[in-house]
Design a protein around this motif. Structure first.
Motif, PDB file in Angstrom:
ATOM      1  N   ALA A  28       0.839  -1.200   0.000  1.00  0.00           N
ATOM      2  CA  ALA A  28       0.000   0.000   0.000  1.00  0.00           C
ATOM      3  C   ALA A  28       0.874   1.249   0.000  1.00  0.00           C
ATOM      4  O   ALA A  28       0.467   2.300  -0.490  1.00  0.00           O
ATOM      5  N   ILE A  29       2.065   1.128   0.548  1.00  0.00           N
ATOM      6  CA  ILE A  29       3.080   2.184   0.465  1.00  0.00           C
ATOM      7  C   ILE A  29       4.155   1.656  -0.462  1.00  0.00           C
ATOM      8  O   ILE A  29       4.780   0.627  -0.185  1.00  0.00           O
ATOM      9  N   GLN A  30       4.379   2.339  -1.570  1.00  0.00           N
ATOM     10  CA  GLN A  30       5.359   1.915  -2.562  1.00  0.00           C
ATOM     11  C   GLN A  30       6.737   2.537  -2.353  1.00  0.00           C
ATOM     12  O   GLN A  30       7.731   1.965  -2.754  1.00  0.00           O
ATOM     13  N   GLU A  31       6.767   3.691  -1.741  1.00  0.00           N
ATOM     14  CA  GLU A  31       8.047   4.400  -1.616  1.00  0.00           C
ATOM     15  C   GLU A  31       8.829   3.943  -0.380  1.00  0.00           C
ATOM     16  O   GLU A  31       8.297   3.250   0.486  1.00  0.00           O
ATOM     17  N   GLU A  32      10.070   4.368  -0.341  1.00  0.00           N
ATOM     18  CA  GLU A  32      10.944   4.048   0.788  1.00  0.00           C
ATOM     19  C   GLU A  32      10.354   4.620   2.076  1.00  0.00           C
ATOM     20  O   GLU A  32       9.763   5.702   2.076  1.00  0.00           O
ATOM     21  N   VAL A  33      10.519   3.884   3.177  1.00  0.00           N
ATOM     22  CA  VAL A  33      10.039   4.326   4.485  1.00  0.00           C
ATOM     23  C   VAL A  33      11.160   4.135   5.502  1.00  0.00           C
ATOM     24  O   VAL A  33      11.813   3.095   5.524  1.00  0.00           O
ATOM     25  N   PHE A  34      11.355   5.161   6.326  1.00  0.00           N
ATOM     26  CA  PHE A  34      12.317   5.048   7.418  1.00  0.00           C
ATOM     27  C   PHE A  34      11.604   5.407   8.714  1.00  0.00           C
ATOM     28  O   PHE A  34      10.937   6.440   8.796  1.00  0.00           O
ATOM     29  N   LEU A  35      11.757   4.533   9.729  1.00  0.00           N
ATOM     30  CA  LEU A  35      11.085   4.700  11.013  1.00  0.00           C
ATOM     31  C   LEU A  35      12.093   4.974  12.121  1.00  0.00           C
ATOM     32  O   LEU A  35      13.076   4.250  12.250  1.00  0.00           O
ATOM     33  N   GLN A  36      11.831   5.983  12.925  1.00  0.00           N
ATOM     34  CA  GLN A  36      12.574   6.207  14.167  1.00  0.00           C
ATOM     35  C   GLN A  36      11.675   5.609  15.234  1.00  0.00           C
ATOM     36  O   GLN A  36      10.584   6.111  15.490  1.00  0.00           O
ATOM     37  N   THR A  37      12.100   4.491  15.838  1.00  0.00           N
ATOM     38  CA  THR A  37      11.217   3.681  16.678  1.00  0.00           C
ATOM     39  C   THR A  37      11.275   4.009  18.161  1.00  0.00           C
ATOM     40  O   THR A  37      10.441   3.521  18.926  1.00  0.00           O
ATOM     41  N   GLY A  38      12.241   4.787  18.604  1.00  0.00           N
ATOM     42  CA  GLY A  38      12.306   5.194  20.003  1.00  0.00           C
ATOM     43  C   GLY A  38      12.331   4.011  20.957  1.00  0.00           C
ATOM     44  O   GLY A  38      13.032   3.025  20.741  1.00  0.00           O
ATOM     45  N   CYS A  39      11.533   4.103  21.994  1.00  0.00           N
ATOM     46  CA  CYS A  39      11.494   3.083  23.048  1.00  0.00           C
ATOM     47  C   CYS A  39      10.474   1.981  22.756  1.00  0.00           C
ATOM     48  O   CYS A  39      10.097   1.226  23.659  1.00  0.00           O
ATOM     49  N   MET A  52      16.935   5.535  17.802  1.00  0.00           N
ATOM     50  CA  MET A  52      17.118   6.973  18.026  1.00  0.00           C
ATOM     51  C   MET A  52      18.000   7.544  16.927  1.00  0.00           C
ATOM     52  O   MET A  52      18.835   6.833  16.372  1.00  0.00           O
ATOM     53  N   LEU A  53      17.817   8.821  16.646  1.00  0.00           N
ATOM     54  CA  LEU A  53      18.628   9.512  15.661  1.00  0.00           C
ATOM     55  C   LEU A  53      19.161  10.798  16.289  1.00  0.00           C
ATOM     56  O   LEU A  53      18.419  11.494  16.987  1.00  0.00           O
ATOM     57  N   PRO A  54      20.417  11.115  16.030  1.00  0.00           N
ATOM     58  CA  PRO A  54      20.900  12.426  16.449  1.00  0.00           C
ATOM     59  C   PRO A  54      20.053  13.509  15.762  1.00  0.00           C
ATOM     60  O   PRO A  54      19.526  13.295  14.664  1.00  0.00           O
ATOM     61  N   TYR A  55      19.941  14.663  16.395  1.00  0.00           N
ATOM     62  CA  TYR A  55      19.078  15.728  15.882  1.00  0.00           C
ATOM     63  C   TYR A  55      19.389  16.053  14.419  1.00  0.00           C
ATOM     64  O   TYR A  55      18.475  16.193  13.609  1.00  0.00           O
ATOM     65  N   ARG A  56      20.642  16.151  14.082  1.00  0.00           N
ATOM     66  CA  ARG A  56      21.025  16.504  12.702  1.00  0.00           C
ATOM     67  C   ARG A  56      20.484  15.471  11.706  1.00  0.00           C
ATOM     68  O   ARG A  56      19.993  15.827  10.632  1.00  0.00           O
TER      69      ARG A  56
END
Length: 166
Positions: A28-39, A52-56
């Motif tokens: 249903a989503i064809q494009e690339e997806v990136f998830l920041q999953t946290g806790c 987690m991702l650094p702010y930058r």
């Protein structure tokens, strides 16, 4: 590209992550997806992800993304707004153990009602529809972020002039 962030709150937000991962897995989503999953406990199978991702890197991901999906934390959806993007906001809910109360739901409703700058999605079973219609919905929701800088500067100037007359 679609970028999803659940922030850094200590309660998991598996409901959102599962929904996005499943939409991607089903096609249903064809494009690339990136998830920041946290806790969260859920580990995506069909999407790229990091806890987690650094702010930058967060800023870079949001800049690159065509669509930003975020939890209902104001700081998380203000950043894409500042970039001129209309974020899809999925507020964390107490009933699912995602937060201690429903302040994110209430805040997202109020921002949407007053300003129309976000696309709130309270139930993830609507997420696929909103993502499929994103361009149309975002165009309708888009608007200028109200800025109070001018008024603040005028009032500060008047205050300073009153304190230090010439």
């Amino acid at each position: 590209m679609i970028f999803v962030t659940v922030g850094t709150h200590e309660q998991p937000f598996d409901r959102l992550l599962r929904a996005v991962d499943e939409l991607r897995r089903q096609g249903a989503i064809q494009e690339e997806v990136f998830l920041q999953t946290g806790c969260s406990d859920y580990q995506p199978k069909a999407c790229g992800w990091a806890r987690m991702l650094p702010y930058r890197q967060m800023v870079e991901q949001m800049s690159r993304a065509r669509i930003v999906v975020t939890h209902g934390g104001p700081a998380s959806f203000m950043l894409p707004l500042q970039m001129g993007k209309t974020p899809v906001v999925v507020p964390r809910q107490k009933q699912y153990g995602e937060h201690v109360n429903d302040h994110q739901v209430e805040f997202a409703r109020e921002v949407s009602r007053r300003m129309g700058l976000i696309l709130p999605v309270e139930e993830v079973d609507r997420l696929g529809e909103v993502l499929a219609r994103y361009d149309t919905l975002a165009g309708a929701a888009a608007g200028e972020i109200p800025r109070n800088n001018g008024r603040f500067n005028r009032e500060l100037d008047a205050l300073v002039r009153g304190l230090f007359p010439q």
